[in-house]
Write an enzyme that holds these catalytic residues in place. Structure first.
Site, PDB file in Angstrom:
ATOM      1  N   TYR A 135     -51.485  13.916  43.581  1.00  0.00           N
ATOM      2  CA  TYR A 135     -51.579  14.966  44.599  1.00  0.00           C
ATOM      3  C   TYR A 135     -50.209  15.360  45.139  1.00  0.00           C
ATOM      4  CZ  TYR A 135     -56.654  14.335  44.838  1.00  0.00           C
ATOM      5  OH  TYR A 135     -57.984  14.271  44.542  1.00  0.00           O
ATOM      6  N   LYS A 190     -57.038   2.854  35.856  1.00  0.00           N
ATOM      7  CA  LYS A 190     -57.333   3.302  34.490  1.00  0.00           C
ATOM      8  C   LYS A 190     -56.231   2.722  33.600  1.00  0.00           C
ATOM      9  CE  LYS A 190     -59.762   5.870  31.641  1.00  0.00           C
ATOM     10  NZ  LYS A 190     -61.102   5.453  31.204  1.00  0.00           N
ATOM     11  N   ASP A 222     -63.863   4.780  35.403  1.00  0.00           N
ATOM     12  CA  ASP A 222     -65.111   5.329  34.848  1.00  0.00           C
ATOM     13  C   ASP A 222     -66.257   4.329  35.022  1.00  0.00           C
ATOM     14  OD1 ASP A 222     -63.482   3.880  33.158  1.00  0.00           O
ATOM     15  OD2 ASP A 222     -64.043   4.928  31.326  1.00  0.00           O
ATOM     16  N   ASP A 246     -60.475   9.639  46.031  1.00  0.00           N
ATOM     17  CA  ASP A 246     -61.061  10.891  46.506  1.00  0.00           C
ATOM     18  C   ASP A 246     -62.463  11.057  45.912  1.00  0.00           C
ATOM     19  OD1 ASP A 246     -61.362  13.357  47.616  1.00  0.00           O
ATOM     20  OD2 ASP A 246     -59.751  14.339  46.528  1.00  0.00           O
ATOM     21  N   ASP A 250     -66.478  10.038  47.774  1.00  0.00           N
ATOM     22  CA  ASP A 250     -67.563  11.017  47.930  1.00  0.00           C
ATOM     23  C   ASP A 250     -68.841  10.504  47.269  1.00  0.00           C
ATOM     24  OD1 ASP A 250     -66.012  12.806  49.322  1.00  0.00           O
ATOM     25  OD2 ASP A 250     -66.673  14.546  48.164  1.00  0.00           O
TER      26      ASP A 250
END
Ligand code: NAD
Length: 356
Positions: A135, A190, A222, A246, A250
């Site tokens: 980001y 990851k 994942d 992020d 959610d």
């Protein structure tokens, strides 16, 4: 104690107003000062984070934030879009540690899309790094591709990176939080594909030696996305980077029944913090008086606990929320048959009444 109140856009002003009422009803007198942020600030001052708003946020002991963003600002240049306000506040105030607890209240088990036995009693904490990752990484932009297959075509590119000290400080926050809970940290990365994640994992393993009482495990992002819906109660504290956090937070929000229930805290190294619901400005329901204010009210409780040293008052607010849920009161997002549908203001009324 000074609290900067930044309602923002969409449902922000509606839900923040209810959290402010709860803070005013809790007892101690707070110095609450309001300032525009996001699209609302762009409209009055030409910038989503005007200098006066940033100044107020810097001098306050804590910040209560609603949400920013609206489709009508989608055509603005990126640096003027409402979302830049929250990114700017996180960066300027060095709010690097985001706490997102996901708790499924027994009364809301039916509002979750998962089976009650999978979700009942859920209490996990996602610790997301907020200041780094893709980001904020440079270089970024849109350029002409040099790839042989796509040469000459436009391509977008961003840069992911984490330095060792950035991983260390968020790692310590997660381990210390786990010590006060179930003593388990799951680090999500990851590392099978990304160098950034390989370093992240290496640092997490190193600092875990300082916390022999806390169990560290690792999971690829994942798989973590899958496990969060398969067996969410297996987690205690999940620590991860900005991008993965992020998305996973959610997902965790929906486990609890509604994103309208999920508070968050973003803290600096001295526990000064910005407190906001985990959801956005929900322009689709703004102005209708139906938004759920509980995530914002619970964020105010987190503010009392983490930044203002008032755990007993935080407990009172959380108990009041549980009480209104036990009374069967529900905003539209958590409504199920047999419960009573209430508006944003009625939910605020009920929490204020339940405080006493
Ligand atoms: P959103 O979280 O605003 O809304 C997603 C869905 O959840 C919508 O259907 C909405 O009605 C519902 N919802 C959200 N909060 C609710 C509440 N308190 N009560 C009941 N229902 C609720 O996400 P989005 O639609 O992807 O984004 C809308 C805007 O918010 C965008 O401009 C986005 O950039 C912005 N945003 C801001 C923040 C922030 O301020 N920190 C975070 C995320 C998104």
């Amino acid at each position: 104690m000074k609290i900067a109140v930044l309602p923002g856009d969409g449902i922000g002003p509606e839900i923040v107003a209810q959290a402010v009422r709860v803070l005013q009803a809790i007892g101690p007198k707070f110095d609450l000062e309001e300032a525009p942020v996001g699209g609302a600030a762009y409209d009055v001052a030409g910038h989503p984070l005007p200098p006066a708003t940033l100044e107020l946020a810097k001098k306050a002991d804590a910040i209560l934030f609603g949400a920013v963003g609206d489709w009508k600002y989608d055509t603005l240049a990126r640096e003027l879009r409402p979302e830049q306000a929250i990114l700017g506040l996180r960066k300027h105030l060095e709010l690097f540690a985001n706490f997102r607890p996901a708790i499924c209240y027994p009364e809301l088990t039916a509002a979750s899309s998962l089976k009650p036995e999978i979700i009942g009693g859920l209490d996990i904490l996602i610790v997301r790094e907020l200041n780094g990752d893709i980001y904020f990484g440079q270089p970024r932009g849109i350029r002409t591709s040099e790839l042989p297959l796509f040469k000459g075509a436009r391509e977008g590119f961003d840069t992911m990176h984490y330095s060792e000290p950035e991983v260390e400080r968020i790692g310590h926050v997660a381990f210390q939080a786990a010590r006060k809970r179930g003593k388990k940290v799951c680090s999500v990365d990851k590392a099978n594909v990304l160098e950034t994640s390989q370093l992240w994992r290496e640092v997490m393993i190193r600092i875990s030696k300082e916390y022999p009482d806390v169990e560290l495990s690792h999971m690829y992002v994942d798989n973590a996305a899958m496990q969060l819906v398969k067996a969410p109660k297996a987690f205690d504290v999940v620590v991860t980077g900005n991008l993965f956090g992020d998305i996973l937070s959610d997902e965790a929000a929906m486990l609890t029944g509604s994103i309208g229930m999920l508070p968050s805290a973003s803290l600096d190294k001295n526990n000064k913090g910005l407190y906001e619901p985990s959801h956005g400005s929900a322009p689709d329901i703004a102005g209708k008086g139906i938004a759920n204010p509980l995530a914002t009210i619970l964020s105010a409780a987190m503010m009392l606990r983490y930044s203002l040293g008032m755990p007993a008052e935080a407990d009172r607010i959380e108990k009041a929320v549980q009480k209104v849920l036990a009374q069967g009161l529900r905003t539209a997002d958590i409504y199920t048959e047999g419960t009573k549908k209430v508006s944003t203001i009625e939910m605020g009324d009920a929490v204020v009444a339940a405080l006493s």
